[in-house]
Design a protein around this motif. Sequence first.
Motif, PDB file in Angstrom:
ATOM      1  N   LEU A  70       6.299   8.170   1.283  1.00  0.00           N
ATOM      2  CA  LEU A  70       6.731   6.423   2.231  1.00  0.00           C
ATOM      3  C   LEU A  70       5.588   5.386   2.500  1.00  0.00           C
ATOM      4  O   LEU A  70       5.973   4.459   2.847  1.00  0.00           O
ATOM      5  N   ALA A  71       4.989   5.914   3.661  1.00  0.00           N
ATOM      6  CA  ALA A  71       3.946   5.420   4.150  1.00  0.00           C
ATOM      7  C   ALA A  71       3.206   4.582   3.103  1.00  0.00           C
ATOM      8  O   ALA A  71       2.449   3.668   3.151  1.00  0.00           O
ATOM      9  N   VAL A  72       2.504   5.850   2.021  1.00  0.00           N
ATOM     10  CA  VAL A  72       1.870   5.145   0.573  1.00  0.00           C
ATOM     11  C   VAL A  72       2.288   3.894   0.334  1.00  0.00           C
ATOM     12  O   VAL A  72       1.995   2.925  -0.342  1.00  0.00           O
ATOM     13  N   LYS A  73       4.216   3.925   0.203  1.00  0.00           N
ATOM     14  CA  LYS A  73       4.311   3.195  -0.413  1.00  0.00           C
ATOM     15  C   LYS A  73       4.389   2.022   0.310  1.00  0.00           C
ATOM     16  O   LYS A  73       4.111   0.722  -0.106  1.00  0.00           O
ATOM     17  N   ALA A  74       4.430   1.349   1.930  1.00  0.00           N
ATOM     18  CA  ALA A  74       4.362   0.886   2.446  1.00  0.00           C
ATOM     19  C   ALA A  74       2.989   0.257   2.633  1.00  0.00           C
ATOM     20  O   ALA A  74       2.854  -1.188   2.332  1.00  0.00           O
ATOM     21  N   ARG A  75       2.461   0.867   2.621  1.00  0.00           N
ATOM     22  CA  ARG A  75       1.167   0.237   2.577  1.00  0.00           C
ATOM     23  C   ARG A  75       0.474  -0.627   1.260  1.00  0.00           C
ATOM     24  O   ARG A  75      -0.453  -1.523   1.371  1.00  0.00           O
ATOM     25  N   LEU A  76       0.953   0.221   0.083  1.00  0.00           N
ATOM     26  CA  LEU A  76       0.758  -0.324  -1.416  1.00  0.00           C
ATOM     27  C   LEU A  76       1.627  -1.416  -1.516  1.00  0.00           C
ATOM     28  O   LEU A  76       0.455  -2.406  -1.144  1.00  0.00           O
ATOM     29  N   HIS A  77       2.363  -1.604  -0.565  1.00  0.00           N
ATOM     30  CA  HIS A  77       3.505  -2.974  -0.881  1.00  0.00           C
ATOM     31  C   HIS A  77       2.260  -4.009   0.227  1.00  0.00           C
ATOM     32  O   HIS A  77       2.526  -5.292  -0.660  1.00  0.00           O
ATOM     33  N   ARG A  78       2.359  -3.615   1.439  1.00  0.00           N
ATOM     34  CA  ARG A  78       1.974  -4.920   2.369  1.00  0.00           C
ATOM     35  C   ARG A  78       0.201  -5.034   1.399  1.00  0.00           C
ATOM     36  O   ARG A  78      -0.154  -6.657   1.695  1.00  0.00           O
ATOM     37  N   ALA A  79      -0.676  -4.267   0.855  1.00  0.00           N
ATOM     38  CA  ALA A  79      -2.028  -4.166   0.733  1.00  0.00           C
ATOM     39  C   ALA A  79      -1.485  -5.467  -0.896  1.00  0.00           C
ATOM     40  O   ALA A  79      -2.489  -6.277  -0.702  1.00  0.00           O
ATOM     41  N   ARG A  80      -0.596  -4.822  -1.250  1.00  0.00           N
ATOM     42  CA  ARG A  80      -0.233  -6.174  -2.800  1.00  0.00           C
ATOM     43  C   ARG A  80      -0.089  -7.610  -2.170  1.00  0.00           C
ATOM     44  O   ARG A  80      -0.430  -8.861  -2.993  1.00  0.00           O
TER      45      ARG A  80
END
Length: 197
Positions: free
Chosen positions: A169-179
């Motif tokens: 979940l943390a990976v998905k959140a960081r990836l979403h924000r980075a994108r």
Amino acid sequence: MDLSDQDLVEQIKAGDDAAFEALLERYRDRVYRLVISFTRNPADAEEVLQDVFLTIYRKIASFEHRSAFSTWLYRITVNTALMKLRGRGPVQESIDEYLPQFTRDGRHARMVVDFTQGPEKQLLRKEREQVVREVIEALPPDYKVVLVLRDLEGLSNEEVAEVIGASVLAVKARLHRARLVLRGKLEQYMTEPRTRQ
């Protein structure tokens, strides 16, 4: 016949230096590519590469095959590269201004540029790639590592989570924000007037 990573690791544990050389040869380019995507500096990347393989050599006896060797290698690589980045000092720019902003009634506070209509018409390919590299370079390390591992190295969310020691979940959140930051900066670049040389 090529030996598996596991076979090479077992041979290294038994003292076979040739097996370590084979493992180093197998992963050297991949590790360098990952490190250069973080550091953007060949000298720093070479230093990190050496540190990574020195760490592998020193700690191989403690590798217990709970995960794939490549995952363990990525974890060591990411941690070593992040230590190098942190040694440079803090990232100066806030990413918040590039994230979507909304009005009180839930609408976008600014128009969202549609990139699906062929960004090649708005930017030359080479210029756009340079901008993307600069945007990735400017990301805070926690976001950069997730974006690089997921989008450039092709790891799954689960693999990235294991490498960085975070939840999926943390990976998905960081990836979403980075994108979102990447998109926001590209939007800003493409809509701001500028002079081309």
